[in-house]
Structure formats: C-alpha cells, structure tokens
Design a protein around this motif. Structure first.
Motif, PDB file in Angstrom:
ATOM      1  N   ASP A 322       0.751  -1.112   0.072  1.00 43.96           N
ATOM      2  CA  ASP A 322      -0.021   0.074  -0.085  1.00 43.96           C
ATOM      3  C   ASP A 322       0.703   1.325  -0.067  1.00 43.96           C
ATOM      4  O   ASP A 322       0.412   2.250  -0.090  1.00 43.96           O
ATOM      5  N   ASN A 323       2.042   1.219   0.090  1.00 41.69           N
ATOM      6  CA  ASN A 323       3.056   2.396   0.001  1.00 41.69           C
ATOM      7  C   ASN A 323       3.860   2.296  -1.348  1.00 41.69           C
ATOM      8  O   ASN A 323       5.020   2.632  -1.436  1.00 41.69           O
ATOM      9  N   TYR A 324       3.192   1.637  -2.401  1.00 40.04           N
ATOM     10  CA  TYR A 324       3.646   1.475  -3.755  1.00 40.04           C
ATOM     11  C   TYR A 324       4.436   2.769  -4.009  1.00 40.04           C
ATOM     12  O   TYR A 324       3.766   3.861  -4.210  1.00 40.04           O
ATOM     13  N   ASN A 325       5.602   2.835  -4.159  1.00 39.65           N
ATOM     14  CA  ASN A 325       6.614   3.965  -4.513  1.00 39.65           C
ATOM     15  C   ASN A 325       7.428   3.876  -5.803  1.00 39.65           C
ATOM     16  O   ASN A 325       8.336   3.185  -5.590  1.00 39.65           O
ATOM     17  N   TYR A 326       7.242   4.455  -6.873  1.00 37.79           N
ATOM     18  CA  TYR A 326       8.172   4.415  -8.008  1.00 37.79           C
ATOM     19  C   TYR A 326       9.483   4.544  -7.807  1.00 37.79           C
ATOM     20  O   TYR A 326      10.333   3.858  -8.195  1.00 37.79           O
ATOM     21  N   SER A 327      10.033   5.557  -7.055  1.00 33.09           N
ATOM     22  CA  SER A 327      11.247   5.889  -6.772  1.00 33.09           C
ATOM     23  C   SER A 327      11.975   4.678  -6.013  1.00 33.09           C
ATOM     24  O   SER A 327      13.092   4.573  -6.410  1.00 33.09           O
ATOM     25  N   GLN A 328      11.270   4.394  -4.948  1.00 33.73           N
ATOM     26  CA  GLN A 328      12.041   2.948  -4.338  1.00 33.73           C
ATOM     27  C   GLN A 328      12.011   1.905  -5.225  1.00 33.73           C
ATOM     28  O   GLN A 328      13.288   1.310  -5.095  1.00 33.73           O
ATOM     29  N   ILE A 329      11.391   1.798  -6.064  1.00 34.43           N
ATOM     30  CA  ILE A 329      11.582   0.320  -6.862  1.00 34.43           C
ATOM     31  C   ILE A 329      12.286   0.721  -7.915  1.00 34.43           C
ATOM     32  O   ILE A 329      13.270  -0.313  -8.149  1.00 34.43           O
ATOM     33  N   LEU A 330      12.271   2.011  -8.468  1.00 36.05           N
ATOM     34  CA  LEU A 330      13.049   2.222  -9.830  1.00 36.05           C
ATOM     35  C   LEU A 330      14.783   2.177  -9.528  1.00 36.05           C
ATOM     36  O   LEU A 330      15.446   1.705 -10.282  1.00 36.05           O
ATOM     37  N   GLU A 331      14.878   2.690  -8.242  1.00 33.70           N
ATOM     38  CA  GLU A 331      16.326   2.685  -7.927  1.00 33.70           C
ATOM     39  C   GLU A 331      16.977   1.300  -7.968  1.00 33.70           C
ATOM     40  O   GLU A 331      18.249   0.938  -8.249  1.00 33.70           O
ATOM     41  N   GLN A 332      16.106   0.226  -7.610  1.00 35.49           N
ATOM     42  CA  GLN A 332      16.685  -1.171  -7.611  1.00 35.49           C
ATOM     43  C   GLN A 332      16.783  -1.834  -8.865  1.00 35.49           C
ATOM     44  O   GLN A 332      17.171  -2.794  -9.092  1.00 35.49           O
ATOM     45  N   GLU A 336      19.564  -3.611 -13.034  1.00 41.15           N
ATOM     46  CA  GLU A 336      19.314  -4.850 -13.184  1.00 41.15           C
ATOM     47  C   GLU A 336      19.197  -5.004 -14.779  1.00 41.15           C
ATOM     48  O   GLU A 336      19.262  -4.217 -15.543  1.00 41.15           O
ATOM     49  N   LYS A 337      19.006  -6.255 -15.274  1.00 37.64           N
ATOM     50  CA  LYS A 337      18.965  -6.538 -16.675  1.00 37.64           C
ATOM     51  C   LYS A 337      17.692  -7.153 -16.997  1.00 37.64           C
ATOM     52  O   LYS A 337      17.359  -8.149 -16.415  1.00 37.64           O
ATOM     53  N   GLY A 338      17.286  -6.965 -18.346  1.00 35.85           N
ATOM     54  CA  GLY A 338      15.976  -7.643 -18.624  1.00 35.85           C
ATOM     55  C   GLY A 338      16.168  -8.086 -20.161  1.00 35.85           C
ATOM     56  O   GLY A 338      16.644  -9.344 -20.467  1.00 35.85           O
ATOM     57  N   VAL A 339      16.269  -7.166 -21.292  1.00 34.21           N
ATOM     58  CA  VAL A 339      16.576  -7.965 -22.407  1.00 34.21           C
ATOM     59  C   VAL A 339      18.109  -8.466 -22.695  1.00 34.21           C
ATOM     60  O   VAL A 339      18.014  -9.288 -23.480  1.00 34.21           O
ATOM     61  N   GLU A 340      18.871  -7.887 -21.697  1.00 31.49           N
ATOM     62  CA  GLU A 340      20.366  -8.385 -22.114  1.00 31.49           C
ATOM     63  C   GLU A 340      20.354  -9.841 -21.358  1.00 31.49           C
ATOM     64  O   GLU A 340      21.253 -10.671 -21.523  1.00 31.49           O
ATOM     65  N   LYS A 341      19.337 -10.163 -20.749  1.00 34.18           N
ATOM     66  CA  LYS A 341      19.234 -11.523 -20.113  1.00 34.18           C
ATOM     67  C   LYS A 341      18.268 -12.511 -21.119  1.00 34.18           C
ATOM     68  O   LYS A 341      17.815 -13.460 -20.576  1.00 34.18           O
ATOM     69  N   GLY A 342      17.832 -12.050 -22.424  1.00 29.23           N
ATOM     70  CA  GLY A 342      17.216 -12.720 -23.216  1.00 29.23           C
ATOM     71  C   GLY A 342      15.575 -12.807 -22.760  1.00 29.23           C
ATOM     72  O   GLY A 342      14.950 -13.763 -23.416  1.00 29.23           O
ATOM     73  N   LEU A 343      15.159 -11.611 -22.102  1.00 30.70           N
ATOM     74  CA  LEU A 343      13.686 -11.444 -21.865  1.00 30.70           C
ATOM     75  C   LEU A 343      13.294 -10.245 -22.615  1.00 30.70           C
ATOM     76  O   LEU A 343      13.594  -9.135 -22.367  1.00 30.70           O
ATOM     77  N   LYS A 375      12.569  -8.657 -10.790  1.00 31.58           N
ATOM     78  CA  LYS A 375      13.318  -7.537 -11.201  1.00 31.58           C
ATOM     79  C   LYS A 375      13.629  -7.261 -12.656  1.00 31.58           C
ATOM     80  O   LYS A 375      13.577  -6.271 -13.411  1.00 31.58           O
ATOM     81  N   ASN A 376      14.104  -8.669 -13.093  1.00 37.11           N
ATOM     82  CA  ASN A 376      14.376  -8.772 -14.557  1.00 37.11           C
ATOM     83  C   ASN A 376      13.301  -8.470 -15.399  1.00 37.11           C
ATOM     84  O   ASN A 376      13.286  -7.839 -16.423  1.00 37.11           O
ATOM     85  N   MET A 377      12.183  -9.075 -14.722  1.00 35.00           N
ATOM     86  CA  MET A 377      10.734  -8.741 -15.729  1.00 35.00           C
ATOM     87  C   MET A 377      10.427  -7.458 -15.723  1.00 35.00           C
ATOM     88  O   MET A 377       9.967  -7.062 -16.661  1.00 35.00           O
ATOM     89  N   LEU A 378      10.481  -6.628 -14.715  1.00 30.25           N
ATOM     90  CA  LEU A 378      10.160  -5.289 -14.651  1.00 30.25           C
ATOM     91  C   LEU A 378      10.899  -4.396 -15.386  1.00 30.25           C
ATOM     92  O   LEU A 378      10.318  -3.735 -16.165  1.00 30.25           O
ATOM     93  N   ARG A 379      12.184  -4.804 -15.535  1.00 32.11           N
ATOM     94  CA  ARG A 379      12.983  -4.039 -16.396  1.00 32.11           C
ATOM     95  C   ARG A 379      12.547  -4.310 -17.704  1.00 32.11           C
ATOM     96  O   ARG A 379      12.750  -3.289 -18.613  1.00 32.11           O
ATOM     97  N   SER A 380      12.465  -5.677 -18.075  1.00 31.96           N
ATOM     98  CA  SER A 380      12.040  -5.903 -19.442  1.00 31.96           C
ATOM     99  C   SER A 380      10.699  -5.172 -19.924  1.00 31.96           C
ATOM    100  O   SER A 380      10.663  -4.887 -21.147  1.00 31.96           O
TER     101      SER A 380
END
Length: 512
Positions: A322-332, A336-343, A375-380
């Motif tokens: 319930d404290n979903y915060n873009y900045s906290q998540i995006l920092e992490q 991370e890698k998404g497409v670079e890991k074939g996703l 995290k890979n999936m969110l980045r992708s």
C-alpha cells in the motif's frame, strides 16, 4: 500582468487552472471524472453533471487565485459527442470516448466505403471510438434524441457552448470524428451524404486561438469568470500539451505518456497512412494548415503498474504494497538486466496499437526462464515499452520523411527517469522532459493568451514555455545492445500477434 483560465475535461480528472501571461501556474482545482456505467455495461458521462462541476471548479480556482481572468479556453478528450437541440438543451448522455458499443456501426462504415477509402478521406482507421459511429448508434437505438438534435458537439465544444451559446469546434476535434475530410479541411459531404447524416448537424470549425465570444453577466455569476472575458477556441488535449512541450517543430515528436501513450509528429505536409500502418492516424493540428501524425501504445504505464501488482511481493522490494513508490522500486532496477538476459516483453495488455492495430493481440513475455527474477521482468517491461515506442517513431519518421532529434515527454510517466533513459537509448533520440507537470492545461491557457493578443501565434509562446525542458541523452554503451535486440523484437512482433489472436479467439468461445 494578465491571467488566463484553462478548463480541462479529461478521462481521469476535470480541472480548472489559472496561469499568468508567462505560463506560470497560479492555482489549479480538480475533481475526479464522473464516468457512469449502465446496466448493459456501457460507459457514459452526464453533460449536466460535467457543467455543474466545471462551474464549481472555475469559481473555486478563481477565488483562491484572486485573479481577474482576461480570457478562457477549453481542452478535452475527443470523440465523445452530445446532442444539442435548437433551444440549446442537451439530449441524453454522452457516450464515453472509449466505449465500443458502436462496433456494428463501424463495420457498416467499413463495408460501405472500405478502410482504404476512409483512410484517404479522414486519415483515420475505422474504429468504434470515433464520433460518427456513435452518432449512427444513437440514430438506431435512441431515435428521438437523433431526430431532435440540432448539433453534435464534443466535450470541449459543449463547454464552449455553455460559456457562449455558440456551436463551434476546432480542427483537432473535427479530425477525430470520422466525418471530416482531413485533406480538404472541411466536413466530408461524401461520407455524410452516403450515411444520410446532414452535414448541418456538425458545428462550425474554427482555428484554435480564435475568439468566439465573451462571458456575459449570467455566466460570470455562475462561474466566477470576469464579465467580458474573451472565450477562445481550444482543442484536443494532446495537441494542447504539445505547445507546452515545444513539440511543434519538425525535428521533435510529442510523447504524451501516461496510462496510455501517444506519439504525435506535427508536420506541414499531409502523409496518408500506408495501409500496412493500421494503427497510425493523420489528423489536423491546432493550426489549420498543419497535420499531426498520430500513433500510440494502448497500455503503457499501466503495463508497469500491472507487472508490479502481479509479479512483485512487498518483501521483494522491502516496501509495503500500500506504499507503492516508483522511486524506491526504480532505484533497484537501474542495475538490473532484462533484454540483456534474453527476456522480451510485448506491451499489448489491451491490444496492439500503432503501428499495426490488432485489438486481439495480448501482452507477452518471451524468453522467460526459471533464472529470471521479478526485477528482470520489471526491467524488461520498461524496455519492451521502449521497443514499441521505437517502432512507432520509426514509422512516423518514414511517413513524414524526416529524422527527428528528440521526443518531448509530458504526462505522469515523465517522472520515471529510468524509463525515459531506456527510451532514449532504444530510440536513439534525446528525451526532453516538459518542465510543466500540467502541460495540457498550460498549453490551453496560452491559447487563451493568443486569443487575447498577448502572443502572435503558437510558435512564439511554445518557444517561451519549452525553454526549461530537461534533456536526457541516450546511453551510448547501450545503443548497440538495444539495436540488436530491437531487430529480434521486430521479427517476433507478427508471430506474437498471430499467436495471441488465436488464443483470443479460443477465449471468446468459452465466454459464449
């Protein structure tokens, strides 16, 4: 110092905002849009409810600002229409712009004219969201309303009517009806005659920035707008935002990014969409001698929200749900890698938009393995949205015969710096973040300023407003990586759409 009022009738909020002549926000008031759903599941707005809320918003914002308003202009969503009788009375509810009850009427138009013919006249694909299919639906299902209608007005036009009693529209609204000849710059006699809808039922078209009247005593009392203030024609919300963003020159594209995302290239020449580009539209701009190439992603920021809500537990990021915060998540996600890991992610959660319209396509993760994390999936997801953006930008450049230098981003997603940095690297374009968070309202207020004589034209005021844009450059190290993956993304596009269409058809069998 002069002050200008912008009225914004949007999908999410209704707003009234006061700006000074330099485009500085003085005060803003908003209320959530009241969207109703009837027993059949159809979405609509109540016109009286809209006007009552707008009057209250205007009174409150003007009172809080303490300003005397010199001129007012209006922006809104397009396509939704309301009938007005000869006595100025509204007839029935306003069918919401996204409501698709008029699918049969859209198919009727396609059968009568062919998609190619309608593209050539209107610059639009045949879609039930546009105004003419809605009018045909009303004629069939609400015949009394149709027979008593004197003029069909879109929501921005309706507010102008409430302010002045004048039935007028602008070129950006007219372009979203499927009844407007985008080449001749007039209502299409050919289309309307063939479907037996009198052209006289549509309002006079004026260029944005045109003064159509003044606030009288009665309206001044009900709205708080100064008696004698000029009422100026505005326009559709995205084109109005382009003024604030500075996306009106030939080397820039407006990227209006929120739940959905629109990419608009403002051109001095007409580029008819090729029939392979069924998600691309060509409309008139706020200025009658200019065009807007228009393509979009139907489910943009919503894709990231969905991925977070669906894939991520609160413990994963150390934040409560319930404290979903873009900045906290995006920092992490930065390292991370998404497409670079074939996703790969195809962002078609509500169907595919531009450049290849397919309402039956669905979102897809491709290449997923048990070694991939949330995290890979969110980045992708962010990378997939950027790949789709590049497809649209490449297509608009091809149609217009240009090479743009930057995307001017407005809307809530402009605050997501990681996403915009990825987008810059994928598209190989600079990203210009609009300094003004309420770009649509600011652009609309400046149309009022143009009508009041404070500025000569849109170009002059846009140069002033966009001078504070923040620039994000592509990451040179990521460009060759994203270039290679983009080719794979394009190769898989048709295959994924075809597969998802088959799955959609199977799903429909179980719904029956």
């Amino acid at each position: 110092m002069k002050y200008y009022l912008a009225i914004d009738v949007g999908t999410t909020n209704w707003k009234a905002a006061v700006y000074d002549e330099k485009g500085t926000l003085i005060e803003i008031e908003r209320t959530a849009t009241k969207t109703h759903i009837d027993s059949s599941g159809y979405s609509y707005y109540n016109p009286t409810e809209i006007w009552d809320n707008i009057k209250t918003l205007c009174k409150n914002v003007i009172s809080k600002s303490g300003c005397t308003i010199s001129a007012v202009s209006v922006t809104s969503i397009a396509e939704a229409v309301v009938g007005i009788d000869k006595n100025g009375k509204t007839l029935g509810d306003i069918i919401a712009w996204f409501d698709t009850r008029s699918i049969q009427e859209a198919e009727y138009l396609k059968d009568k004219f062919t998609q190619k013919k309608l593209y050539e006249i209107t610059g639009l694909d045949v879609n039930p969201i546009f105004s003419l299919p809605k009018v045909l639906w009303i004629r069939k299902h609400w015949p009394d309303i149709y027979q008593n209608t004197h003029k069909w007005l879109q929501m921005g036009d309706y507010i102008l009517f409430c302010l002045t009693g004048e039935c007028v529209t602008d070129y950006t609204f007219a372009s979203r009806t499927l009844a407007f000849d985008v080449v001749k710059n007039e209502w299409s006699q050919e289309i309307l005659n063939n479907v037996d809808v009198p052209v006289e039922m549509f309002p006079t078209i004026c260029e944005s920035g045109t003064v159509i009247g003044e606030i009288n005593e009665e309206t001044a009392q009900s709205t708080g707008i100064s008696k004698g203030a000029k009422v100026v024609v505005g326009g559709n919300d995205h084109p109005c935002a382009s003024i604030a963003a500075g996306a009106i020159k030939g080397d820039k594209i407006l990227d209006s990014s929120g739940t959905a995302e629109s990419f608009i290239y403002i051109s001095n020449k007409y580029a008819i969409p090729n029939m392979t580009f069924e998600g691309q539209r060509t409309c008139r701009y706020l200025q009658k001698d200019r065009y807007a190439l228009w393509g979009g992603i139907i489910c943009s920021a919503r894709s990231f929200d969905w991925a977070y809500e669906t894939l991520v537990s609160s413990e994963c990021f150390g934040v409560k749900q319930d404290n979903y915060n873009y900045s906290q998540i995006l920092e992490q996600l930065e390292n991370e890698k998404g497409v670079e890991k074939g996703l790969l992610f195809y962002p078609h959660l509500r169907g595919a938009g531009a450049p290849y319209w397919n309402p039956k396509s669905s979102g897809s993760f491709v290449g997923i393995r048990d070694t991939h994390t949330a995290k890979n999936m969110l980045r992708s997801v962010l990378e997939g949205l950027s790949m789709q953006a590049r497809m649209i930008v490449d297509m608009e450049e091809k149609l217009a015969g240009v090479n743009v230098k930057s995307l001017c981003v407005v809307g809530g997603s402009s605050q997501n710096k990681l996403w915009q940095t990825i987008k810059a690297s994928v598209t190989k374009k600079d990203i210009e973040l609009c300094f003004e968070p309420e770009a649509t309202s600011q652009g609309t207020a400046m149309l009022a300023a143009i009508g009041d004589g404070c500025y000569k034209n849109i170009e002059e005021v846009s140069d002033v407003l966009s001078s504070k844009n923040i620039i994000i450059h592509p990451d040179e190290k990521m460009i060759p990586i994203y270039d290679e993956i983009y080719q794979v993304y394009k190769e898989g596009y048709d295959e994924m759409c075809n597969l998802n269409t088959k799955l959609y058809n199977i799903q429909e069998k179980f719904r029956r």
